[in-house]
Scaffold this motif. Structure first.
Motif, PDB file in Angstrom:
ATOM      1  N   TRP A 247       0.483  21.702 -50.012  1.00  0.00           N
ATOM      2  CA  TRP A 247       1.649  21.703 -49.477  1.00  0.00           C
ATOM      3  C   TRP A 247       1.891  20.137 -49.031  1.00  0.00           C
ATOM      4  O   TRP A 247       2.963  19.571 -49.121  1.00  0.00           O
ATOM      5  CB  TRP A 247       1.907  22.730 -48.337  1.00  0.00           C
ATOM      6  N   SER A 248       0.805  19.586 -48.087  1.00  0.00           N
ATOM      7  CA  SER A 248       0.819  18.311 -47.666  1.00  0.00           C
ATOM      8  C   SER A 248       1.085  17.276 -48.905  1.00  0.00           C
ATOM      9  O   SER A 248       1.841  16.164 -48.758  1.00  0.00           O
ATOM     10  CB  SER A 248      -0.335  17.984 -46.963  1.00  0.00           C
TER      11      SER A 248
ATOM     12  N   ARG B  82       1.551  31.770 -45.476  1.00  0.00           N
ATOM     13  CA  ARG B  82       0.272  31.439 -45.669  1.00  0.00           C
ATOM     14  C   ARG B  82      -0.681  32.125 -44.547  1.00  0.00           C
ATOM     15  O   ARG B  82      -1.767  32.580 -44.750  1.00  0.00           O
ATOM     16  CB  ARG B  82      -0.072  29.988 -45.463  1.00  0.00           C
TER      17      ARG B  82
ATOM     18  N   TRP C  49      -6.413  29.449 -48.525  1.00  0.00           N
ATOM     19  CA  TRP C  49      -5.620  28.962 -47.311  1.00  0.00           C
ATOM     20  C   TRP C  49      -5.845  27.429 -47.367  1.00  0.00           C
ATOM     21  O   TRP C  49      -4.905  26.604 -47.317  1.00  0.00           O
ATOM     22  CB  TRP C  49      -6.380  29.432 -46.365  1.00  0.00           C
ATOM     23  N   TYR C  50      -7.118  26.934 -47.785  1.00  0.00           N
ATOM     24  CA  TYR C  50      -7.135  25.654 -47.741  1.00  0.00           C
ATOM     25  C   TYR C  50      -6.472  24.956 -48.870  1.00  0.00           C
ATOM     26  O   TYR C  50      -5.680  23.920 -48.641  1.00  0.00           O
ATOM     27  CB  TYR C  50      -8.570  24.924 -47.853  1.00  0.00           C
TER      28      TYR C  50
ATOM     29  N   ARG D   2       9.068  24.483 -45.126  1.00  0.00           N
ATOM     30  CA  ARG D   2       7.675  24.152 -44.451  1.00  0.00           C
ATOM     31  C   ARG D   2       7.598  25.692 -43.698  1.00  0.00           C
ATOM     32  O   ARG D   2       6.616  26.231 -43.657  1.00  0.00           O
ATOM     33  CB  ARG D   2       7.582  23.115 -43.709  1.00  0.00           C
TER      34      ARG D   2
ATOM     35  N   THR E 286      -1.465  30.205 -36.201  1.00  0.00           N
ATOM     36  CA  THR E 286      -2.609  29.910 -35.817  1.00  0.00           C
ATOM     37  C   THR E 286      -3.593  31.106 -35.301  1.00  0.00           C
ATOM     38  O   THR E 286      -4.502  31.308 -35.902  1.00  0.00           O
ATOM     39  CB  THR E 286      -2.940  28.873 -34.777  1.00  0.00           C
TER      40      THR E 286
ATOM     41  N   SER F 216      -3.703  25.941 -50.120  1.00  0.00           N
ATOM     42  CA  SER F 216      -2.248  26.166 -49.884  1.00  0.00           C
ATOM     43  C   SER F 216      -1.731  25.142 -49.014  1.00  0.00           C
ATOM     44  O   SER F 216      -0.614  24.444 -49.155  1.00  0.00           O
ATOM     45  CB  SER F 216      -2.039  27.523 -49.603  1.00  0.00           C
ATOM     46  N   ARG F 217      -2.835  24.797 -48.130  1.00  0.00           N
ATOM     47  CA  ARG F 217      -2.326  23.880 -47.051  1.00  0.00           C
ATOM     48  C   ARG F 217      -2.467  22.608 -47.473  1.00  0.00           C
ATOM     49  O   ARG F 217      -1.469  21.474 -47.284  1.00  0.00           O
ATOM     50  CB  ARG F 217      -3.314  23.926 -45.872  1.00  0.00           C
ATOM     51  N   ARG F 218      -3.344  22.341 -48.438  1.00  0.00           N
ATOM     52  CA  ARG F 218      -3.602  20.953 -48.824  1.00  0.00           C
ATOM     53  C   ARG F 218      -2.634  20.444 -49.798  1.00  0.00           C
ATOM     54  O   ARG F 218      -1.980  19.279 -49.703  1.00  0.00           O
ATOM     55  CB  ARG F 218      -4.957  20.663 -49.313  1.00  0.00           C
TER      56      ARG F 218
ATOM     57  N   ALA G 287       4.518  28.031 -44.242  1.00  0.00           N
ATOM     58  CA  ALA G 287       3.426  28.314 -43.129  1.00  0.00           C
ATOM     59  C   ALA G 287       3.324  29.703 -42.648  1.00  0.00           C
ATOM     60  O   ALA G 287       2.050  30.218 -42.540  1.00  0.00           O
ATOM     61  CB  ALA G 287       3.626  27.221 -42.113  1.00  0.00           C
TER      62      ALA G 287
ATOM     63  N   THR H 146      -3.318  34.785 -45.689  1.00  0.00           N
ATOM     64  CA  THR H 146      -4.848  34.715 -45.069  1.00  0.00           C
ATOM     65  C   THR H 146      -5.298  35.748 -44.256  1.00  0.00           C
ATOM     66  O   THR H 146      -6.246  36.377 -44.561  1.00  0.00           O
ATOM     67  CB  THR H 146      -5.095  33.215 -44.424  1.00  0.00           C
TER      68      THR H 146
END
Length: 804
Positions: A200-201, A268, A193-194, A261, A337, A196-198, A265, A272
């Motif tokens: 993407w940014s 993801r 998860w981390y 995006r 979330t 994928s999020r990182r 999201a 997760t």
């Protein structure tokens, strides 16, 4: 390389934007100058110029004889430090993401297109569950349940001492051992998860310049609508009116194509949650037979909550696909979330429930719930078959003979993703079991461990069979290549007519052309591997469920030859699957440390990470979501500021980035842009495997959209080839005559030393390259005089070097 070769002495300001291909490049090598300056960009991707050309726009008289060369360097988007070799562990996720983009074109059939996307996303979800289940197998079953619960395995391993069953400590109970071991697979899910999020940014959060008002010279353009020749992407909302005929943008030209995006999201969050639920499910099933009273009620409630949450995950995955008509900025914050958080809370509650002491509960055999591997294998096989049926229905009305596997490239690739995931998960389990059982074969009477699930042993046993079956097509391809090399000798001598024949030189050139043609045989090989893997996978499931024993024990009463063969394939497969996994990881790390190895696998890796993460959010990041907006911004900024001409010059994968960026330009900007591609896989690879996006109709549309386009290729190039776009409506065909390779057959006054076979490299060294670039610049409209004042004040600086 000489990027500043003479261009026509009229037409005003001109820029050549060079885009390199796979394997990386430096600005110094691209610009043939040791002194280069970064014009715009950062350490990850940037535009460079020669130091002497930094103020070229302010001194146009210096460049009357040629264009100003610029180099866009994107090497660090796909390569860099050795740690990025860890991305290779996500290879199955990348491969299944490719399957999403391999669907056949299907105008007017949005329902089937949507179904195709749903099936691929479900397959991608199954891979996440499989990876997490493999981590649970290693941590919970093999380590905490079997080894820590067996004195013969736990003795001599100090790191297992405090949880060993014979120590009778606080952690020695099976439930508490499992609760502690669950930290490992849960941490793996959190890490995915981390990442994928990182990523993407860092890579994909680059908005294309579609929200800006068009430059003053551009006519108003409607960009927020799908092209009339393509149905909405899976799950898209209905959009505004169709694009006017003068701007028939294909799918790759949609404003939101390179900015997904919302879907990333959403996926993801779902994946997760699925990972956490898989860990919770493994924990919840283990004590179910020993629960009584309140524990039984609590366990039942937890399992029901896990099922409900899993249903929500399936809904999140199936309900929505990509929205490409507009920038997809909206994110369902509640879903993104709360869904992972809810799954994490359920996991924590399950950990507490499983860790509760239960009198008389001991660990024996394998951990309950290992049948999930068989269920996953069957589900993946069924999804692949269903995907194949949908693909056949999609391409039934518009069958192109050049399309890979007659439109079944997506299902075949999805099957490869499942096979890779099975090999990797089974390889880890087998390797850990071999390390824990003291040298015996897991699952046999000599081993203190029951070993991994029986199905994993059966799957390992079919690997030697698969390799043997692949020897036949490999040998056939070798023989065919050798025969093709002999046949091509006559063509080589005809191409170099008038030269003194040299049998050795002719043989080298013919063999190089024959080896280059092997690329066109890749679909057949992929089809054979995928079909064989599907059949052998079904056979392994049947064997495991019918016997409930490893192959060596299942055939112990058969004929001695058959029993020996079963035992040998089991042992050999177990060794090969573990060794192959380690070899895969070490080779991947070497590929990022060694430039030669990087180029060897670079084309396949860069094709995989070119596409946005539309099916699997944990796939390696899409570099094109950074590179395409970069190139689009640069071309718009330069043409707007200077009013001059621009030729974007792309080699190999750089030609695909260049084409994608040109598609994103508004019509008035494209009128000032020429496209020069060389060593390009646009048709040979992308057109055949991704027909909905780079098929014949799409490439012809690109030919009509850009002002002018020329493609250079060689018969010795194993990657690049012709784009097969013929002349139409007064426009010449895209493909230039095939370049001779080598340039000179023998020694001449101009070439006193033997010329090398260049294959895929050094296209700019060919004499035809500057001539084609000059011809393209000649066909562009003359430069529009620069407009000072308000427009110039709006730009960053007075030299036109802003990235836009």
């Amino acid at each position: 390389m000489s990027p500043a070769t003479p261009a026509p002495e009229h037409g005003g300001a001109a820029l050549e934007l060079l885009v390199h291909g796979v394997g990386g490049a430096t600005p110094q090598s691209m610009l043939d100058d040791p002194r280069t300056v970064r014009v715009t960009g950062d350490e990850t991707a940037a535009v460079h110029r020669r130091a002497d050309d930094l103020d070229a726009e302010d001194h146009p008289g210096r460049y009357a004889a040629g264009p100003v060369p610029e180099a866009y360097v994107w090497s660090n988007l796909t390569s860099g430090d050795g740690a990025r070799a860890l991305w290779l562990l996500l290879l199955p996720f990348m491969v299944v993401n490719l399957a999403h983009w391999m669907r056949p074109p299907a105008p007017g059939r949005p329902g089937l297109v949507r179904l195709y996307g749903v099936l691929v996303r479900l397959l991608a979800l199954s891979l996440t569950v499989l990876l997490t289940a493999a981590a649970c197998e290693v941590a919970l079953d093999l380590t905490a349940w079997q080894c820590a619960g067996t004195t013969a395995c736990a003795d001599g391993r100090a790191w297992l001492g405090f949880v060993s069953a014979d120590r009778a400590g606080w952690w020695s109970g099976p439930g508490r051992r499992l609760a502690l071991a669950a930290v490992l697979p849960a941490a793996l899910v959190a890490l995915l998860w981390y990442l994928s999020r990182r990523t993407w940014s860092a890579y994909e959060a680059q908005r294309p310049p579609t929200e800006d008002a068009p430059p003053p010279t551009d006519p108003p353009v409607v960009t927020d609508a799908p092209p009339p020749t393509e149905p909405p992407a899976p799950g898209e909302d209905s959009g505004p009116a169709p694009v006017p005929p003068e701007d028939p943008r294909p799918v790759l030209g949609r404003p939101g194509f390179w900015y997904g995006r919302r879907l990333v999201a959403r996926l993801r969050a779902a994946h997760t949650a699925a990972g956490f639920l898989t860990v919770a499910g493994a924990l919840a099933v283990a004590p179910s037979r020993h629960d009584t009273g309140a524990l039984a009620t609590t366990g039942l409630a937890l399992r029901a909550a896990l099922v409900v949450c899993a249903a929500l995950v399936l809904w999140a995955v199936c309900a929505r696909g990509r929205s490409e008509r507009r920038l997809d900025r909206r994110v369902e914050s509640a879903l993104v979330t709360r869904l992972p958080a809810t799954a994490l809370v359920l996991l924590a509650l399950t950990v507490l429930h499983t860790g509760w002491a239960r009198p008389g509960w001991s660990s024996a055999g394998t951990l309950p719930g290992n049948g999930v591997f068989g269920i996953l294998t069957l589900a993946q096989g069924g999804l692949v078959v269903a995907l194949g049926v949908v693909a056949l229905l999609l391409q039934r009305e518009r069958r192109d003979p050049r399309t890979a596997l007659a439109g079944l490239g997506g299902p075949a690739t999805a099957m490869l993703a499942c096979a890779l995931a099975g090999v990797m998960s089974g390889g880890v389990a087998q390797w850990v079991a071999d390390r824990l059982d003291g040298g015996a074969t897991p699952g046999t009477d000599a081993s203190p461990l029951a070993g991994p699930p029986v199905l994993l042993s059966w799957q390992a046993s079919v690997i030697p069979v698969l390799l043997l079956l692949l020897l036949a097509p490999a040998a056939l391809l070798g023989v065919r290549t050798a025969l093709a090399g002999r046949r091509l000798r006559a063509a080589v001598e005809a191409d170099y007519a008038g030269e003194l024949p040299d049998p050795v030189r002719t043989g080298q050139i013919a063999a190089s052309r024959a080896r280059a043609s092997l690329t066109d045989s890749a679909p057949v090989l992929v089809g054979v591997v995928s079909g064989t893997a599907l059949l052998l996978g079904a056979a392994s499931v049947a064997g495991a469920w019918a016997s409930d024993e490893v192959p060596g024990n299942a055939f112990s009463g058969a004929h001695p030859a058959i029993a020996a063969l079963a035992t040998t394939t089991q042992a050999l497969g177990s060794w090969m699957i573990g060794f192959g996994f380690l070899l895969f990881v070490t080779w991947g790390r070497r590929a990022y440390r060694d430039a030669h190895a990087r180029r060897t696998i670079g084309i396949l890796w860069d094709v995989g990470t070119f596409w946005p993460r539309a099916a699997h959010p944990f796939a390696p990041p899409c570099y094109a979501e950074r590179a395409v907006p970069d190139l689009t911004w640069r071309m718009r900024a330069w043409t707007r500021h200077t009013g001059g001409r621009l030729v974007i010059s792309g080699h190999s994968q750089g030609s695909v980035l260049a084409a994608a960026a040109v598609w994103q330009l508004p019509p008035a900007t494209r009128a000032r842009v020429a496209l020069l591609t060389y060593g390009s896989p646009l048709e040979r690879l992308y057109g055949r495997w991704f027909p909905a996006y780079f098929g014949p109709d799409a490439l012809r549309g690109l030919h009509r959209a850009v002002h002018c386009w020329t493609n250079l290729h060689r018969a010795t190039d194993p990657i690049g080839g012709p784009v097969r776009v013929p002349a139409e409506d007064g426009r010449p065909g895209v493909d230039a005559p095939v370049l001779r390779d080598p340039v000179a057959y023998g020694r001449t006054r101009a070439h006193p030393l033997p010329e090398p076979l260049l294959g895929h490299s050094d296209y700019q060294a060919d004499p035809a390259f500057p001539l084609c670039r000059t011809a393209l610049l000649d066909r562009l409209l003359p430069a529009i005089p620069r407009q000072r004042g308000v427009e110039e004040a709006a730009d960053q600086g007075s030299s036109g070097r802003s990235s836009g």
